[in-house]
Motif scaffolding. Structure first.
Motif, PDB file in Angstrom:
ATOM      1  N   LEU A 200       0.825  -1.205   0.000  1.00  0.00           N
ATOM      2  CA  LEU A 200       0.000   0.000   0.000  1.00  0.00           C
ATOM      3  C   LEU A 200       0.861   1.258   0.000  1.00  0.00           C
ATOM      4  CD1 LEU A 200      -2.883  -1.013   2.430  1.00  0.00           C
ATOM      5  CD2 LEU A 200      -3.007  -0.750  -0.067  1.00  0.00           C
ATOM      6  N   ALA A 201       1.957   1.227   0.742  1.00  0.00           N
ATOM      7  CA  ALA A 201       2.873   2.368   0.748  1.00  0.00           C
ATOM      8  C   ALA A 201       3.493   2.554  -0.638  1.00  0.00           C
ATOM      9  CB  ALA A 201       3.951   2.176   1.805  1.00  0.00           C
ATOM     10  N   ALA A 202       3.826   1.463  -1.299  1.00  0.00           N
ATOM     11  CA  ALA A 202       4.410   1.540  -2.636  1.00  0.00           C
ATOM     12  C   ALA A 202       3.416   2.124  -3.634  1.00  0.00           C
ATOM     13  CB  ALA A 202       4.881   0.161  -3.088  1.00  0.00           C
ATOM     14  N   PHE A 203       2.157   1.795  -3.488  1.00  0.00           N
ATOM     15  CA  PHE A 203       1.142   2.286  -4.407  1.00  0.00           C
ATOM     16  C   PHE A 203       0.982   3.799  -4.343  1.00  0.00           C
ATOM     17  CE2 PHE A 203      -0.351  -2.110  -4.853  1.00  0.00           C
ATOM     18  CZ  PHE A 203      -0.523  -2.135  -6.231  1.00  0.00           C
ATOM     19  N   GLU A 204       1.387   4.415  -3.253  1.00  0.00           N
ATOM     20  CA  GLU A 204       1.306   5.870  -3.150  1.00  0.00           C
ATOM     21  C   GLU A 204       2.190   6.553  -4.188  1.00  0.00           C
ATOM     22  OE1 GLU A 204       2.069   6.964   0.890  1.00  0.00           O
ATOM     23  OE2 GLU A 204       0.299   5.910   1.625  1.00  0.00           O
ATOM     24  N   ASP A 205       3.187   5.827  -4.710  1.00  0.00           N
ATOM     25  CA  ASP A 205       4.100   6.387  -5.705  1.00  0.00           C
ATOM     26  C   ASP A 205       3.771   5.951  -7.131  1.00  0.00           C
ATOM     27  OD1 ASP A 205       5.594   7.710  -3.738  1.00  0.00           O
ATOM     28  OD2 ASP A 205       6.779   5.913  -3.356  1.00  0.00           O
ATOM     29  N   ILE A 206       2.690   5.216  -7.312  1.00  0.00           N
ATOM     30  CA  ILE A 206       2.299   4.746  -8.643  1.00  0.00           C
ATOM     31  C   ILE A 206       1.155   5.617  -9.151  1.00  0.00           C
ATOM     32  CG2 ILE A 206       1.364   2.816  -9.972  1.00  0.00           C
ATOM     33  CD1 ILE A 206       2.683   0.927  -7.928  1.00  0.00           C
ATOM     34  N   PRO A 207       1.375   6.284 -10.312  1.00  0.00           N
ATOM     35  CA  PRO A 207       0.312   7.147 -10.847  1.00  0.00           C
ATOM     36  C   PRO A 207      -1.011   6.393 -10.999  1.00  0.00           C
ATOM     37  CG  PRO A 207       2.347   7.466 -12.067  1.00  0.00           C
ATOM     38  CD  PRO A 207       2.567   6.281 -11.156  1.00  0.00           C
ATOM     39  N   GLY A 208      -2.080   7.036 -10.561  1.00  0.00           N
ATOM     40  CA  GLY A 208      -3.409   6.439 -10.618  1.00  0.00           C
ATOM     41  C   GLY A 208      -3.807   5.771  -9.319  1.00  0.00           C
ATOM     42  N   PHE A 209      -2.820   5.424  -8.497  1.00  0.00           N
ATOM     43  CA  PHE A 209      -3.107   4.776  -7.220  1.00  0.00           C
ATOM     44  C   PHE A 209      -2.811   5.691  -6.037  1.00  0.00           C
ATOM     45  CE2 PHE A 209      -2.465   1.066  -9.957  1.00  0.00           C
ATOM     46  CZ  PHE A 209      -3.553   0.285  -9.613  1.00  0.00           C
ATOM     47  N   GLU A 210      -2.262   6.871  -6.308  1.00  0.00           N
ATOM     48  CA  GLU A 210      -1.846   7.732  -5.205  1.00  0.00           C
ATOM     49  C   GLU A 210      -3.019   8.287  -4.407  1.00  0.00           C
ATOM     50  OE1 GLU A 210      -2.204   8.461  -8.448  1.00  0.00           O
ATOM     51  OE2 GLU A 210      -0.969  10.205  -8.865  1.00  0.00           O
ATOM     52  N   THR A 211      -4.210   8.288  -4.984  1.00  0.00           N
ATOM     53  CA  THR A 211      -5.364   8.839  -4.267  1.00  0.00           C
ATOM     54  C   THR A 211      -6.384   7.780  -3.866  1.00  0.00           C
ATOM     55  OG1 THR A 211      -6.477   9.324  -6.361  1.00  0.00           O
ATOM     56  CG2 THR A 211      -5.157  11.093  -5.384  1.00  0.00           C
ATOM     57  N   ARG A 212      -6.145   6.547  -4.225  1.00  0.00           N
ATOM     58  CA  ARG A 212      -7.062   5.470  -3.827  1.00  0.00           C
ATOM     59  C   ARG A 212      -6.261   4.186  -3.637  1.00  0.00           C
ATOM     60  NH1 ARG A 212      -7.921   1.706  -7.472  1.00  0.00           N
ATOM     61  NH2 ARG A 212      -7.469   2.116  -9.631  1.00  0.00           N
ATOM     62  N   HIS A 213      -6.803   3.313  -2.830  1.00  0.00           N
ATOM     63  CA  HIS A 213      -6.137   2.034  -2.582  1.00  0.00           C
ATOM     64  C   HIS A 213      -6.465   1.041  -3.691  1.00  0.00           C
ATOM     65  CE1 HIS A 213      -4.650   3.096   1.335  1.00  0.00           C
ATOM     66  NE2 HIS A 213      -5.851   3.455   1.737  1.00  0.00           N
ATOM     67  N   PRO A 214      -5.525   0.151  -3.978  1.00  0.00           N
ATOM     68  CA  PRO A 214      -5.820  -0.916  -4.942  1.00  0.00           C
ATOM     69  C   PRO A 214      -6.842  -1.871  -4.342  1.00  0.00           C
ATOM     70  CG  PRO A 214      -3.701  -1.294  -3.907  1.00  0.00           C
ATOM     71  CD  PRO A 214      -4.177   0.046  -3.446  1.00  0.00           C
ATOM     72  N   ASP A 215      -7.553  -2.584  -5.204  1.00  0.00           N
ATOM     73  CA  ASP A 215      -8.554  -3.518  -4.690  1.00  0.00           C
ATOM     74  C   ASP A 215      -7.883  -4.770  -4.118  1.00  0.00           C
ATOM     75  OD1 ASP A 215      -7.950  -5.170  -6.912  1.00  0.00           O
ATOM     76  OD2 ASP A 215      -9.615  -4.379  -8.058  1.00  0.00           O
ATOM     77  N   ILE A 216      -8.634  -5.515  -3.356  1.00  0.00           N
ATOM     78  CA  ILE A 216      -8.101  -6.684  -2.647  1.00  0.00           C
ATOM     79  C   ILE A 216      -7.601  -7.748  -3.621  1.00  0.00           C
ATOM     80  CG2 ILE A 216     -10.317  -7.861  -2.382  1.00  0.00           C
ATOM     81  CD1 ILE A 216      -7.540  -7.678   0.267  1.00  0.00           C
ATOM     82  N   GLU A 217      -8.224  -7.848  -4.784  1.00  0.00           N
ATOM     83  CA  GLU A 217      -7.782  -8.842  -5.763  1.00  0.00           C
ATOM     84  C   GLU A 217      -6.365  -8.547  -6.236  1.00  0.00           C
ATOM     85  OE1 GLU A 217     -10.783  -7.233  -6.124  1.00  0.00           O
ATOM     86  OE2 GLU A 217     -12.105  -8.875  -5.547  1.00  0.00           O
ATOM     87  N   LEU A 218      -6.060  -7.278  -6.455  1.00  0.00           N
ATOM     88  CA  LEU A 218      -4.712  -6.903  -6.873  1.00  0.00           C
ATOM     89  C   LEU A 218      -3.705  -7.199  -5.768  1.00  0.00           C
ATOM     90  CD1 LEU A 218      -2.645  -5.693  -8.758  1.00  0.00           C
ATOM     91  CD2 LEU A 218      -3.435  -3.416  -8.075  1.00  0.00           C
ATOM     92  N   LEU A 219      -4.049  -6.864  -4.541  1.00  0.00           N
ATOM     93  CA  LEU A 219      -3.149  -7.158  -3.420  1.00  0.00           C
ATOM     94  C   LEU A 219      -2.932  -8.660  -3.279  1.00  0.00           C
ATOM     95  CD1 LEU A 219      -4.497  -4.583  -0.848  1.00  0.00           C
ATOM     96  CD2 LEU A 219      -2.309  -4.487  -2.063  1.00  0.00           C
ATOM     97  N   ASN A 220      -3.987  -9.441  -3.462  1.00  0.00           N
ATOM     98  CA  ASN A 220      -3.848 -10.900  -3.375  1.00  0.00           C
ATOM     99  C   ASN A 220      -2.990 -11.445  -4.514  1.00  0.00           C
ATOM    100  OD1 ASN A 220      -5.299 -11.117  -1.015  1.00  0.00           O
ATOM    101  ND2 ASN A 220      -7.223 -11.525  -2.057  1.00  0.00           N
ATOM    102  N   ASP A 221      -3.131 -10.881  -5.718  1.00  0.00           N
ATOM    103  CA  ASP A 221      -2.275 -11.290  -6.837  1.00  0.00           C
ATOM    104  C   ASP A 221      -0.807 -11.022  -6.515  1.00  0.00           C
ATOM    105  OD1 ASP A 221      -4.487 -12.038  -8.337  1.00  0.00           O
ATOM    106  OD2 ASP A 221      -4.428 -10.259  -9.638  1.00  0.00           O
ATOM    107  N   LEU A 222      -0.545  -9.844  -5.974  1.00  0.00           N
ATOM    108  CA  LEU A 222       0.830  -9.503  -5.612  1.00  0.00           C
ATOM    109  C   LEU A 222       1.362 -10.432  -4.527  1.00  0.00           C
ATOM    110  CD1 LEU A 222       0.559  -5.616  -5.578  1.00  0.00           C
ATOM    111  CD2 LEU A 222       1.800  -7.014  -7.242  1.00  0.00           C
ATOM    112  N   TRP A 223       0.521 -10.747  -3.545  1.00  0.00           N
ATOM    113  CA  TRP A 223       0.924 -11.645  -2.465  1.00  0.00           C
ATOM    114  C   TRP A 223       1.285 -13.024  -3.020  1.00  0.00           C
ATOM    115  CZ3 TRP A 223       2.942 -12.286   2.018  1.00  0.00           C
ATOM    116  CH2 TRP A 223       2.821 -13.495   2.686  1.00  0.00           C
ATOM    117  N   LYS A 224       0.496 -13.522  -3.960  1.00  0.00           N
ATOM    118  CA  LYS A 224       0.775 -14.841  -4.555  1.00  0.00           C
ATOM    119  C   LYS A 224       2.135 -14.825  -5.252  1.00  0.00           C
ATOM    120  CE  LYS A 224      -4.030 -16.008  -5.306  1.00  0.00           C
ATOM    121  NZ  LYS A 224      -5.122 -16.105  -6.286  1.00  0.00           N
ATOM    122  N   ILE A 225       2.422 -13.753  -5.961  1.00  0.00           N
ATOM    123  CA  ILE A 225       3.721 -13.652  -6.645  1.00  0.00           C
ATOM    124  C   ILE A 225       4.842 -13.580  -5.623  1.00  0.00           C
ATOM    125  CG2 ILE A 225       5.145 -12.203  -8.148  1.00  0.00           C
ATOM    126  CD1 ILE A 225       2.429 -11.292  -9.454  1.00  0.00           C
TER     127      ILE A 225
END
Length: 65
Positions: free
Chosen positions: A34-59
């Protein structure tokens, strides 16, 4: 909706692994992601959805290829 391509997901998960080690639990991983997403354009003002976080966790939790 902003999305990350598979290569971008892999790169982000690998960056977290490289910077934070391989022994994070899910909740620590999500906090760092979530902290990393603050530096990604398009995600700096909203949190990514749980599916994206789960995809990242699996990787991340599957280890390096």
């Amino acid at each position: 909706m902003d999305v990350l391509r598979a290569t971008e997901k892999k790169s982000l998960a690998e960056t977290i692994r490289c910077n934070s080690g391989t022994d994070l639990d899910y909740f620590s991983f999500v906090e760092i992601a979530l902290a990393a997403f603050e530096d990604i354009p398009g995600f700096e003002t909203r949190h990514p959805d749980i599916e994206l976080l789960n995809d990242l966790w699996k990787i991340y939790s599957s280890g390096p290829e």
